[in-house]
Design an enzyme around this catalytic site. Structure first.
Site, PDB file in Angstrom:
ATOM      1  N   HIS A 100       0.814  -1.221   0.000  1.00 56.54           N
ATOM      2  CA  HIS A 100       0.000   0.000   0.000  1.00 56.54           C
ATOM      3  C   HIS A 100       0.843   1.265   0.000  1.00 56.54           C
ATOM      4  O   HIS A 100       0.296   2.362  -0.112  1.00 56.54           O
ATOM      5  CB  HIS A 100      -0.946   0.031   1.205  1.00 56.54           C
ATOM      6  CG  HIS A 100      -2.003  -1.027   1.172  1.00 56.54           C
ATOM      7  ND1 HIS A 100      -2.826  -1.215   0.081  1.00 56.54           N
ATOM      8  CD2 HIS A 100      -2.356  -1.968   2.086  1.00 56.54           C
ATOM      9  CE1 HIS A 100      -3.654  -2.214   0.333  1.00 56.54           C
ATOM     10  NE2 HIS A 100      -3.389  -2.685   1.537  1.00 56.54           N
ATOM     11  N   HIS A 126       8.909   6.423   3.962  1.00 59.31           N
ATOM     12  CA  HIS A 126       7.822   6.000   3.084  1.00 59.31           C
ATOM     13  C   HIS A 126       6.825   7.152   2.967  1.00 59.31           C
ATOM     14  O   HIS A 126       6.847   8.095   3.758  1.00 59.31           O
ATOM     15  CB  HIS A 126       7.139   4.727   3.600  1.00 59.31           C
ATOM     16  CG  HIS A 126       6.587   4.864   4.980  1.00 59.31           C
ATOM     17  ND1 HIS A 126       7.313   4.614   6.125  1.00 59.31           N
ATOM     18  CD2 HIS A 126       5.365   5.249   5.416  1.00 59.31           C
ATOM     19  CE1 HIS A 126       6.563   4.843   7.194  1.00 59.31           C
ATOM     20  NE2 HIS A 126       5.374   5.232   6.787  1.00 59.31           N
ATOM     21  N   HIS A 128       2.776   8.737   2.263  1.00 64.45           N
ATOM     22  CA  HIS A 128       1.318   8.594   2.347  1.00 64.45           C
ATOM     23  C   HIS A 128       0.678   9.747   1.579  1.00 64.45           C
ATOM     24  O   HIS A 128       1.147  10.881   1.631  1.00 64.45           O
ATOM     25  CB  HIS A 128       0.849   8.664   3.801  1.00 64.45           C
ATOM     26  CG  HIS A 128       1.328   7.545   4.665  1.00 64.45           C
ATOM     27  ND1 HIS A 128       0.640   6.354   4.781  1.00 64.45           N
ATOM     28  CD2 HIS A 128       2.423   7.431   5.456  1.00 64.45           C
ATOM     29  CE1 HIS A 128       1.300   5.552   5.602  1.00 64.45           C
ATOM     30  NE2 HIS A 128       2.383   6.187   6.033  1.00 64.45           N
ATOM     31  N   HIS A 145       7.303   9.905   6.009  1.00 65.40           N
ATOM     32  CA  HIS A 145       7.710   9.525   7.351  1.00 65.40           C
ATOM     33  C   HIS A 145       9.126   8.969   7.311  1.00 65.40           C
ATOM     34  O   HIS A 145       9.406   8.027   6.563  1.00 65.40           O
ATOM     35  CB  HIS A 145       6.772   8.456   7.924  1.00 65.40           C
ATOM     36  CG  HIS A 145       5.385   8.942   8.171  1.00 65.40           C
ATOM     37  ND1 HIS A 145       4.307   8.086   8.323  1.00 65.40           N
ATOM     38  CD2 HIS A 145       4.889  10.205   8.302  1.00 65.40           C
ATOM     39  CE1 HIS A 145       3.214   8.806   8.532  1.00 65.40           C
ATOM     40  NE2 HIS A 145       3.548  10.088   8.522  1.00 65.40           N
ATOM     41  N   THR A 214       1.431   4.374  12.230  1.00 65.39           N
ATOM     42  CA  THR A 214       0.135   4.614  11.579  1.00 65.39           C
ATOM     43  C   THR A 214      -0.303   3.444  10.706  1.00 65.39           C
ATOM     44  O   THR A 214      -1.308   3.530  10.022  1.00 65.39           O
ATOM     45  CB  THR A 214       0.173   5.904  10.734  1.00 65.39           C
ATOM     46  OG1 THR A 214       1.101   5.739   9.648  1.00 65.39           O
ATOM     47  CG2 THR A 214       0.566   7.105  11.573  1.00 65.39           C
TER      48      THR A 214
END
Length: 274
Positions: A100, A126, A128, A145, A214
């Site tokens: 994801h 990574h 988001h 992050h 998260t």
């Protein structure tokens, strides 16, 4: 009797090491994200993460979960935290499609940050989209992050948010790797030496609070530092990263979690304006 004491000492040392290793393992984000989804209609969306595996229970029952809304009226302005002391250096890195999100993992020593006298070693970063944290309720277009770990297994994450605007130079540097993964079924690609120092902060101000990972297992007691300055990225760059993932989802951001009375601080140096 001496032999018995020696055995007891070795047993105690083994127990301490085992607990330390277990704590470190719990603080790791999962590398295979296919067991969960960001789509609530899938039955394994964010509201159900804590039910998928027993070790993911914090995702549903934890009271210090991330992300949160950094609401100005709740934030205490301080100067005692000190600036984020980064000591990064170039190291070999690999881009990995976790299912994801896209993760950039440094395969050897990429340097560290220092928090309260403790060194936290940079492991990976990574992305988001949209952002997971919000500022006064405002969500942005992307968030990166940077995940660090100390020798005793504690985790510290630096978050940087982005809005649509000028290209981000670090993502431009990684474009060939993202593009290659987007055009194939490969899940990882070694991209050689990458300097994490090229990830720009743009401000010495940052928010600090204690939260969680998260993504599952949603481990708590994570030290979060969210850079105050919102940087820019292009729509094409956001799309480039999403297309490299191949999960057919438009977003990979966990919903905002309750603050449950947690303290939030904004570090603002006494000597500068930005």
């Amino acid at each position: 009797m001496r032999y018995s004491n020696r055995v007891s000492k070795f047993a105690l040392i083994f127990l301490v090491l085992a607990v330390s290793i277990a704590a470190s393992a719990r603080a790791q984000e999962v590398d295979d994200e296919r067991e969960f989804s960001y789509d609530e209609k899938s039955g394994i969306g964010p509201s159900r993460w804590g039910e998928i595996r027993p070790e993911w229970k914090d995702c549903n029952s934890g009271e210090m979960q991330s992300p949160i809304d950094l609401l100005n009226e709740r934030v205490r302005i301080v100067s005692h935290l000190g600036k984020l002391r980064r000591s990064y250096k170039p190291a070999n890195a690999t881009l990995i499609n976790r299912g994801h999100d896209m993760m950039l993992r440094w395969t050897n020593d990429a340097g560290n940050i220092q928090i309260n006298g403790t060194l936290f070693h940079l492991r990976q970063c990574h992305w988001h989209s949209p952002s997971e944290h919000t500022l006064d309720g405002r969500k942005f277009d992307m968030e990166v992050h940077l995940v660090h770990q100390s020798d005793d297994g504690r985790t510290a994450v630096i978050g940087i948010m982005y809005k649509i605007g000028r290209p981000d130079s670090f993502i431009s540097l990684l474009k060939p790797g993202f593009k290659a993964l987007g055009e194939t079924e490969d899940i990882e690609k070694a991209i050689g030496m990458v300097d994490p120092g090229l990830i720009k902060f743009g401000s010495r101000k940052y928010y600090r609070y204690i939260g969680s990972l998260t993504v599952p297992p949603c481990t708590q007691n994570i030290i979060w530092s969210i850079v105050r300055k919102v940087r820019t990225v292009t729509k094409e760059q956001v799309q480039l990263i999403r297309e490299a993932v191949h999960d057919s989802l438009e977003v990979n951001a966990r919903p905002i979690q309750p603050t449950n009375g947690r303290s939030m601080e904004l570090y603002r140096p006494n000597d500068i304006k930005n």
